[in-house]
Design an enzyme around this catalytic site. Structure first.
Site, short mmCIF file in Angstrom:
data_model
loop_
_atom_site.label_atom_id
_atom_site.label_comp_id
_atom_site.label_asym_id
_atom_site.label_seq_id
_atom_site.Cartn_x
_atom_site.Cartn_y
_atom_site.Cartn_z
N GLY A 19 -74.15 -53.73 113.44
CA GLY A 19 -73.69 -52.45 113.99
C GLY A 19 -74.28 -51.28 113.24
O GLY A 19 -73.65 -50.23 113.14
N GLY A 20 -75.50 -51.46 112.75
CA GLY A 20 -76.11 -50.44 111.89
C GLY A 20 -76.79 -49.30 112.63
O GLY A 20 -77.43 -48.46 112.01
N SER A 22 -75.33 -46.95 114.87
CA SER A 22 -74.60 -45.70 115.10
C SER A 22 -73.33 -45.68 114.28
O SER A 22 -72.95 -46.68 113.66
CB SER A 22 -74.28 -45.52 116.60
OG SER A 22 -73.20 -46.35 116.99
N ASP A 70 -76.73 -59.14 120.61
CA ASP A 70 -75.30 -59.08 120.92
C ASP A 70 -74.59 -60.08 120.01
O ASP A 70 -74.82 -61.28 120.10
CB ASP A 70 -75.07 -59.41 122.40
CG ASP A 70 -73.62 -59.14 122.79
OD1 ASP A 70 -72.71 -59.27 121.94
OD2 ASP A 70 -73.39 -58.78 123.97
N LEU A 71 -73.74 -59.56 119.15
CA LEU A 71 -73.08 -60.40 118.13
C LEU A 71 -72.14 -61.43 118.73
O LEU A 71 -71.70 -62.35 118.03
CB LEU A 71 -72.32 -59.51 117.15
CG LEU A 71 -73.22 -58.69 116.23
CD1 LEU A 71 -72.43 -57.54 115.61
CD2 LEU A 71 -73.80 -59.58 115.13
N SER A 149 -60.00 -52.36 108.18
CA SER A 149 -59.47 -51.05 108.58
C SER A 149 -58.05 -50.90 108.05
O SER A 149 -57.32 -51.90 107.94
CB SER A 149 -59.46 -50.98 110.10
OG SER A 149 -58.70 -49.87 110.54
N TYR A 162 -57.45 -55.78 118.03
CA TYR A 162 -58.30 -55.19 116.98
C TYR A 162 -57.61 -55.30 115.62
O TYR A 162 -58.22 -55.76 114.64
CB TYR A 162 -58.59 -53.73 117.34
CG TYR A 162 -59.34 -52.92 116.30
CD1 TYR A 162 -60.74 -52.88 116.27
CD2 TYR A 162 -58.65 -52.15 115.35
CE1 TYR A 162 -61.43 -52.10 115.33
CE2 TYR A 162 -59.33 -51.37 114.41
CZ TYR A 162 -60.72 -51.36 114.41
OH TYR A 162 -61.38 -50.59 113.48
N1 LIG Z 1 -64.27 -44.89 112.53
C1 LIG Z 1 -63.12 -45.17 111.96
O1 LIG Z 1 -62.22 -44.33 111.91
C2 LIG Z 1 -62.84 -46.52 111.35
C3 LIG Z 1 -61.60 -46.71 110.76
C4 LIG Z 1 -61.32 -47.94 110.17
C5 LIG Z 1 -62.26 -48.95 110.19
N2 LIG Z 1 -63.46 -48.74 110.78
C6 LIG Z 1 -64.40 -49.86 110.77
O2 LIG Z 1 -65.67 -49.44 110.31
C7 LIG Z 1 -66.70 -50.14 111.01
C8 LIG Z 1 -67.62 -49.14 111.71
O3 LIG Z 1 -66.83 -48.31 112.54
P1 LIG Z 1 -67.44 -47.22 113.51
O4 LIG Z 1 -66.32 -46.28 113.80
O5 LIG Z 1 -68.72 -46.72 113.00
O6 LIG Z 1 -67.68 -48.10 114.84
P2 LIG Z 1 -68.55 -47.75 116.13
O7 LIG Z 1 -67.85 -48.34 117.28
O8 LIG Z 1 -68.82 -46.27 116.18
O9 LIG Z 1 -69.90 -48.49 115.81
C9 LIG Z 1 -69.98 -49.87 115.81
C10 LIG Z 1 -71.43 -50.28 116.01
O10 LIG Z 1 -71.42 -51.66 116.36
C11 LIG Z 1 -72.22 -51.83 117.51
N3 LIG Z 1 -71.72 -52.96 118.30
C12 LIG Z 1 -70.57 -53.01 119.02
N4 LIG Z 1 -70.48 -54.18 119.66
C13 LIG Z 1 -71.59 -54.90 119.34
C14 LIG Z 1 -72.07 -56.19 119.71
N5 LIG Z 1 -71.39 -56.97 120.55
N6 LIG Z 1 -73.24 -56.61 119.19
C15 LIG Z 1 -73.96 -55.81 118.35
N7 LIG Z 1 -73.55 -54.58 117.98
C16 LIG Z 1 -72.38 -54.12 118.47
C17 LIG Z 1 -72.11 -50.53 118.28
O11 LIG Z 1 -73.18 -50.35 119.19
C18 LIG Z 1 -72.09 -49.50 117.16
O12 LIG Z 1 -73.40 -49.09 116.80
C19 LIG Z 1 -65.98 -51.05 111.98
O13 LIG Z 1 -65.83 -52.33 111.41
C20 LIG Z 1 -64.64 -50.40 112.17
O14 LIG Z 1 -63.64 -51.32 112.54
C21 LIG Z 1 -63.77 -47.55 111.37
#
Ligand SMILES: NC(=O)c1ccc[n+]([C@@H]2O[C@H](COP(=O)([O-])OP(=O)(O)OC[C@H]3O[C@@H](n4cnc5c(N)ncnc54)[C@H](O)[C@@H]3O)[C@@H](O)[C@H]2O)c1
Length: 255
Positions: A19-20, A22, A70-71, A149, A162
């Site tokens: 998920g690197g 975005s 796709d993971l 999270s 989730y």
């Molecule tokens: N943003 C927050 O407030 C928050 C809070 C707590 C935890 N987190 C955790 O931090 C991490 C990153 O969060 P974020 O907000 O940047 O998430 P995001 O949804 O903005 O980004 C996730 C990335 O994973 C990619 N992705 C999604 N499904 C995929 C798949 N099937 N195959 C390959 N890639 C896939 C997306 O395209 C995206 O680039 C996550 O594990 C999230 O649970 C985020």
């Protein structure tokens, strides 16, 4: 904002980030690129990912390798670990960051939805670790950082599949740390609070919601994706040499 710290042992390390492309993941990709690591990242968001690889190549002269994967497809995930290894050598830092924070009400969840949710939020974290472990062993060690999270710790109620996955990630982290520690592979988790990414702003941020959240943080600022970078670099580097099986909460002092 990127942290100013430099971790010399991260230079030239083979790093794989899921998920690197975005959100927080893009900040992590940039953070490791700035350290001079050899970075590969997995994503499905093609446009954002290609633009990121292009920009980082231009700005740092250290273009990360984007792997469209796709993971949910474990064979494809294994193949991408192979490609990262082929390009950069055995992966010695794995960051399991990808997730899908889709909201869902209890009444609406089907078995298919539940499985889809877990197949993004929990399952790939195990299989990515399984796929990199032999290379880490061969290299004499490694570091795995799993993104969980704080949402489940504060009883957030609008996405139970989730939060179940995120709680599971802490169990997974400790289980993997126990098994892989004797092979010098450290496994830790980072639990972000509310990090204000573009996606959060587009989908879930309301003015009142954000204000009342920040009121409960002791640090009275929005948490930015770049704020996850320092803790992740630290856990990846030899600065955290004897640190394993832990969860680092990075939430501005909300909890
Ligand atoms: N943003 C927050 O407030 C928050 C809070 C707590 C935890 N987190 C955790 O931090 C991490 C990153 O969060 P974020 O907000 O940047 O998430 P995001 O949804 O903005 O980004 C996730 C990335 O994973 C990619 N992705 C999604 N499904 C995929 C798949 N099937 N195959 C390959 N890639 C896939 C997306 O395209 C995206 O680039 C996550 O594990 C999230 O649970 C985020």
């Amino acid at each position: 904002m990127m942290p100013s710290a430099i971790f010399p042992d991260l230079k030239d390390r083979s790093v794989l980030i899921t998920g690197g492309g975005s959100g927080i993941g893009a900040a992590l990709t940039e953070g490791f690129v700035r350290q001079g690591s050899r970075v590969a990242f997995i994503d499905i968001a093609d446009e954002a990912s290609q633009a990121l690889a292009e920009r980082l190549g231009r700005e740092y002269g250290n273009r990360p390798l984007y792997l469209n994967t796709d993971l949910r497809d474990i064979e494809a995930l294994r193949a991408s670990v192979g490609k990262a290894t082929g390009a950069h050598g055995p992966v010695t830092v794995l960051v399991n960051n990808a997730a899908w924070d889709d909201r869902h009400d209890i009444d609406e969840v089907t078995a298919e939805y539940w499985d889809k949710n877990q197949s993004i939020n929990l399952r790939p974290q195990f299989f990515a670790a399984q796929a990199v472990a032999p290379g880490m062993r061969q290299a004499g060690g490694g570091s795995i950082v799993n993104f969980t999270s704080t949402s489940f710790m504060i009883n957030q109620g609008n996405f139970p599949s989730y939060t179940a996955a995120k709680a599971g990630i802490i169990g997974l982290t400790k289980g993997l740390a126990g098994r892989l520690g004797p092979e010098n592979i450290r496994v830790n988790a980072i639990a972000p609070g509310w990090v204000i990414t573009e996606r959060q702003r587009d989908l879930w941020v309301t003015e009142d919601g954000l204000k009342s959240h920040i009121a409960k943080q002791v640090l009275k600022e929005e948490i930015q994706p770049g704020d996850m970078v320092g803790p992740c670099l630290f856990l990846a580097s030899d600065a955290a040499r004897m640190l394993t099986a832990q969860t680092l909460i990075v939430d501005g002092g909300y909890l």
